[in-house]
Design an enzyme around this catalytic site. Sequence first.
Site, PDB file in Angstrom:
ATOM      1  N   HIS A 161      36.348  42.487  35.660  1.00 59.61           N
ATOM      2  CA  HIS A 161      36.968  41.560  34.716  1.00 59.61           C
ATOM      3  C   HIS A 161      35.878  40.900  33.877  1.00 59.61           C
ATOM      4  O   HIS A 161      34.837  40.497  34.402  1.00 59.61           O
ATOM      5  CB  HIS A 161      37.766  40.485  35.458  1.00 59.61           C
ATOM      6  N   LYS A 556      49.127  30.543  34.980  1.00 58.37           N
ATOM      7  CA  LYS A 556      49.477  30.526  33.559  1.00 58.37           C
ATOM      8  C   LYS A 556      50.987  30.443  33.368  1.00 58.37           C
ATOM      9  O   LYS A 556      51.485  29.961  32.349  1.00 58.37           O
ATOM     10  CB  LYS A 556      48.921  31.790  32.883  1.00 58.37           C
TER      11      LYS A 556
END
EC number: 4.1.1.31
Length: 888
Positions: A161, A556
């Site tokens: 990532h 999120k």
Amino acid sequence: MPELTRTEALDLVGRGDAEQELPDQMRSDVRLLGSLLGRILRESGSPGLFEDVERLRRATIDAYTDESAEAFAHAARIAESFSVERAHEVARAFTVYFHLVNLAEEHQRVRILRERDGRPDPTDAGDSITSAFAQLSAEIGEEAARRRLQELRFHPVFTAHPTEARRRAVSSSIRRTAQLLREYDGALPHSTDRRRAERRLLEEIDTLWRTAPLRAAKPTPVDEVRAIMAVFDETLYTAIPHVYRRVDDSLQGVDAGARAPIVRPFVRLGTWVGGDRDGNPFVTTSVTKKAASIASEHVLRGLEHSAERIARTVTTSADTTPVSAELTALWQRLAAADEDGAADAHKRAAGEPHKAVLLLLTRRIKATRTRNADLAYGDPEHLLADLGIVQDSLAAAGAPRQAFGHLQQLLWQVETFGFHLAELEVRQHSAVHAKALAQCRAGGVLSEQTAEVLEVFRGIAQIQHRYGPRAAGRYIVSFTQSADDLAAVHELARYAVGDHGTLPVLDVIPLFETFADLQAAPGILAEIVEHPAFAARLAETGAKLEVMLGYSDSSKDVGPVAANLALYEAQALISAWAQERGIVLTLFHGRGGALGRGGGPANSAILAQPPYSVDGRFKLTEQGEVIFARYGEPAIAMRHIDQVVAATLLASAPSNEQRNRDAAARFAPVAHAMDAASRARFFELVKADGFAAWFATVTPMEEVGLLPLGSRPARRGLSVESLEDLRAIPWVFAWSQARINLAGWFGLGTALEAVGDEALLRDAYAQWPLLRTVIDNVAMSLAKSDARIARRYLDLGDRPDLAELVMAEMALTRQWVVRIAGGGELLANKPVLQRAVKMRSPYVDALSLLQLRALRTLRGVEGEAPQEWQRLLLLSVSGVAAGLQNTG
């Protein structure tokens, strides 16, 4: 050019409160490195650079300490006064400073660890494996504790990532500087060695200053694979068996090394690098196979060198150490297969049969690496068997220290790493599977994407055939929302290999990410284990099942508070279900480096997990800057593994499970109130009309996507119309760059206010590990934020209503966290962390002011952005990431 005086050089470091609180040795290191950087800025920077850096540095320190509006405005005016070229240089200077301060802090940690090793009982740390074993033994008995120890499993999974903002060239320069600092530290004052070390430090810092801080292009997936290999080569290959040895030494005492070890290898490495294709079109089957090949090459080369080195030391003669019949038979088999090797071994080890056999085993390892079919091992189990014969022969001959010394290290390495190094995991999105499966069922021409989906199964089968089933066998399904999403993988695998091909051995792992998916997880699992392919695999593995939980998208989705509570509840329900079904469950934690993605100290998080959810097994993702922070230096890597494994061992202690069970029941009403209030507050912000566009305006979100951090795109579509279009990493990264860190804390203040009872909340903080972990992590997140700078970022947008909402929640959260944790200010109960943040914050402020200037300029330009301002912005992003020490 005039020589820089010692006083002028030290001015670059400063003498603020935080610097004064440093340990003497670390303060000396920081001043040394700061003074050397000051000299380099005078020597290599443009005229007046040092003075400009110093002006801004002094101004930001003044603004940080007195918090007046005028002091802050003065610092901002200085940043605004620089030409764009000067701003570039200043930003680079502060970034290099952060690299050096981080290095000094790491050096201090290593120094402390070495001092601990010098104590009479170096394993007496309260959070070590040894102390955890002692505590567990006291609760359940030594025999039961020993069984738990032997069943332990710590499984870090390295991912690609894009959160490591440093170039590899910069990281390499920092590593060389660290080595030179150790040499300087070890030399006598005023000695030739110390002067030499200082001269070389200057040379290396000059290199660091002159090295471009930003990559010229995005790395490819293969570049990312090779970057991870550096951590293995330099640290993990030797550090992991050293952890085993330390624990065994402690548990066995004077008998350590003279009898078979108690400790079994409890670390397994995993990797997504080269296998994670969710949203990354550049990860193909060819890349995945190449990743497996590179990893195997590295580990086999390491095993070859280790075996050769050990062979040279096992010089026991046949007279003093007679061989067993099994060793004689092994020699005969090896010699018959490798006549040239046998002749060479006989010459190099005349009268030393154990050495001779080890020399031939070394040749077989090399043959495995070079793919010499006549001599190559088919799998690591056969190598382990051969090494076991050598070990048993030495032990039977009365040479146990030869048997269980360095030779044992090699066995541990083979058991830990195999011939594959790390277990390569494939990940793909459930929606991609659904599209591919629909095409396969319909027949006809397959799309390019579907062809690649099928090809990966054939690639996994090839990797397993070459390196063994452990090399690649886990297949993770992102956004699992039904049992059909998991069954699809097995059906696609059958389409891929056809009626006559070889099916790969697959453990299909659901990844539950959103709030709704976490709530649905137990029902989905109950359905999927009835599927024939899953049932057959459970029978083969002894009812072992792995389930992955996503921290990023859930945060999120509903905000950090509700996400933490939902994750806890999901783990509790899944674990209870597994207990009832007799399933051996491993929960795989998809944690990031930043606090908004499940970051923070892993050991405290482990001890806060629900009963039965750990049970001696802990698996998590490690990514970006976290990989190098935790595993880049051997002593720190060993300490990190020691702490995490100790917590994994203790998590299932009756006392810990009872504490978490009681706390969850007692404070359930508090959790319910916090969940509802925090979610409502979070939705008030993110579901407001125009929020996504406003977020892109008030943070460098778009510009973060331009940074060549990793091979994977920063978002799923061409534009961001809603949060669903944005990946979790840039969501967190952008808020941290704006010095708001919203993803780590937003909604907690409202949640605590909704409870309202300060005494109750203080009690919960003391008694409820989950709440304590959440609040401590939020305290760190808030400590790295800055309200005045945050306000300036928010002013870039035209939504004062949203800006006020964010600032009000920040103030409320800060107020409640301080009240509950105590001490009058953030991190008062964690002085080491508080000192680290305070030491860096004024310098981060300087970079933030430069970034704000670049953002304002870019926001005011129509059409294509001026390249020099965009470059300044990206330089500042890299510098702020180095200063904050986390990104995504």
